[in-house]
Scaffold this active site. Sequence first.
Site, PDB file in Angstrom:
ATOM      1  N   ARG A 105       0.863  -1.287  -0.115  1.00  0.00           N
ATOM      2  CA  ARG A 105       0.013   0.041   0.074  1.00  0.00           C
ATOM      3  C   ARG A 105       0.823   1.097   0.016  1.00  0.00           C
ATOM      4  NH1 ARG A 105      -5.354   1.402   3.167  1.00  0.00           N
ATOM      5  NH2 ARG A 105      -6.232   0.211   1.605  1.00  0.00           N
ATOM      6  N   HIS A 132      -7.148   0.762  -6.926  1.00  0.00           N
ATOM      7  CA  HIS A 132      -7.514   0.068  -5.609  1.00  0.00           C
ATOM      8  C   HIS A 132      -8.125  -1.215  -6.148  1.00  0.00           C
ATOM      9  CE1 HIS A 132      -7.825  -1.168  -1.719  1.00  0.00           C
ATOM     10  NE2 HIS A 132      -8.544  -0.500  -1.263  1.00  0.00           N
ATOM     11  N   GLN A 135     -10.061  -3.728  -3.984  1.00  0.00           N
ATOM     12  CA  GLN A 135     -11.440  -3.252  -3.647  1.00  0.00           C
ATOM     13  C   GLN A 135     -12.227  -3.613  -4.841  1.00  0.00           C
ATOM     14  OE1 GLN A 135     -12.359  -1.526  -0.764  1.00  0.00           O
ATOM     15  NE2 GLN A 135     -14.024  -2.145  -1.617  1.00  0.00           N
ATOM     16  N   ASP A 227     -17.138   7.149  -2.415  1.00  0.00           N
ATOM     17  CA  ASP A 227     -16.154   7.295  -1.506  1.00  0.00           C
ATOM     18  C   ASP A 227     -15.651   8.452  -0.717  1.00  0.00           C
ATOM     19  OD1 ASP A 227     -13.635   6.184  -0.533  1.00  0.00           O
ATOM     20  OD2 ASP A 227     -12.360   6.609  -2.319  1.00  0.00           O
ATOM     21  N   CYS A 267     -16.524   1.629  -0.180  1.00  0.00           N
ATOM     22  CA  CYS A 267     -15.284   0.988   0.257  1.00  0.00           C
ATOM     23  C   CYS A 267     -14.917   1.321   1.433  1.00  0.00           C
ATOM     24  CB  CYS A 267     -14.193   1.365  -0.763  1.00  0.00           C
ATOM     25  SG  CYS A 267     -13.706   3.095  -0.628  1.00  0.00           S
ATOM     26  N   ARG A 295     -13.897  -8.468   0.813  1.00  0.00           N
ATOM     27  CA  ARG A 295     -12.431  -8.064   0.445  1.00  0.00           C
ATOM     28  C   ARG A 295     -11.554  -9.611   0.913  1.00  0.00           C
ATOM     29  NH1 ARG A 295     -10.177  -3.040   0.833  1.00  0.00           N
ATOM     30  NH2 ARG A 295      -8.629  -4.464   0.111  1.00  0.00           N
TER      31      ARG A 295
HETATM   32  N1   CP Z   1     -11.616  -0.128   1.676  1.00  0.00           N
HETATM   33  C1   CP Z   1     -10.332  -0.241   2.109  1.00  0.00           C
HETATM   34  O1   CP Z   1      -9.425  -0.109   1.718  1.00  0.00           O
HETATM   35  O2   CP Z   1     -10.263   0.032   3.621  1.00  0.00           O
HETATM   36  P1   CP Z   1      -8.815   0.133   4.392  1.00  0.00           P
HETATM   37  O3   CP Z   1      -8.098   1.492   4.227  1.00  0.00           O
HETATM   38  O4   CP Z   1      -9.322   0.175   5.911  1.00  0.00           O
HETATM   39  O5   CP Z   1      -7.833  -0.999   3.961  1.00  0.00           O
HETATM   40  N1  NVA Z   2      -9.945   6.815  -1.636  1.00  0.00           N
HETATM   41  C1  NVA Z   2      -9.691   6.345  -0.375  1.00  0.00           C
HETATM   42  C2  NVA Z   2      -9.750   4.897  -0.380  1.00  0.00           C
HETATM   43  C3  NVA Z   2      -9.590   4.349   0.942  1.00  0.00           C
HETATM   44  C4  NVA Z   2      -9.932   2.839   1.076  1.00  0.00           C
HETATM   45  C5  NVA Z   2      -8.241   6.638  -0.131  1.00  0.00           C
HETATM   46  O1  NVA Z   2      -7.232   6.468  -1.064  1.00  0.00           O
HETATM   47  O2  NVA Z   2      -7.803   7.079   0.786  1.00  0.00           O
END
Ligand code: CP
Ligand code: NVA
Length: 310
Positions: A105, A132, A135, A227, A267, A295
């Site tokens: 990440r 993502h 997701q 989101d 999400c 997930r």
């Molecule tokens: N939706 C998602 O990726 O959640 P987190 O940021 O908690 O992993």
């Molecule tokens: N768009 C958001 C998604 C979190 C799961 C971010 O990148 O923070």
Amino acid sequence: MGKTGIKPKHFLTINDITPNELLELLDSAIDLKTRGWIAPLKQKMMALVFEKPSLRTRVSFEVAMRQLGGQSLYLSPEEVGLGKRESVPDVARVLSRFVDIIVLRTFAQKNLEVLAEFSSVPVINALSDYEHPCQALADLLTIYEIKGKLKWLTVAYVGDGNNVANSLMQACAMTGVNFHIASPKGYTIDPAVLKKAQTYAKTSGSKIMVTEDPRAAAKDVDVLYTDTWTSMGQETEAAVRREAFADYQINEKLVALAKRNVIIMHCLPAHHGEEVSVGLLDSPQSVVFDQAENRMHAQKALLAWIFAKK
Ligand code: CP
Ligand code: NVA
């Protein structure tokens, strides 16, 4: 190159799988969901390298790996210092000596690309500023389970043209799901992503609508999706974004324009009262916790598939 001389199978964007492979992963996730704990990945070790916080992604990957018989270790933002304490190529080459798969990440998509280039083991995108894809797998799995099909359904995404939107738009276009997106000026979907989605849509038959009008996007749709207005790393823009997105909330008025059996997706994490009205995610139409659970099931399918490919 992998240790065997074969290039490992990476999952850096949703484009790293074909539309057919995506559908196969969904079927496999449904199958694995009924099978619980099995052990195809016994003696496999996964490293989770996270430069941003997480609840769902970290926990779902760790539990998925355990349920498949493997093990995982988590490296927090402070520990690795990707590109700061140590260069990305060096991190890739060191981790490849210890683990069988790396889940990253990060901020820049480039970090994933460089990590993958220098890694001899598969690399999975657990969220970047650009995509993502894990997701999107869980999102389509949730829609498929609840609606019993994908083709000719319509998803309306209302909000920021961000990482989640980028992966979801392409995944929908790959699988024949119509996709509407409503974003304010300055926050629209990346034209390169739109172009790729349009290419998939030519084959799948999916119809794509890009608009600034959330009402036009929401009309007669099967799924309403949103989101956060401010993604991780954009915190200094929060006030400006709150203003720009003020008319882009999923609320009862928007829900009333959609089909009667519309489902509401997010999400998560959600900001109740911002991108979604207070209480809406607690309504019977909300499927956000099924979506969160999926997930894990989708990632079990992904992990099993990647190791089967190796
Ligand atoms: N939706 C998602 O990726 O959640 P987190 O940021 O908690 O992993
Ligand atoms: N768009 C958001 C998604 C979190 C799961 C971010 O990148 O923070």
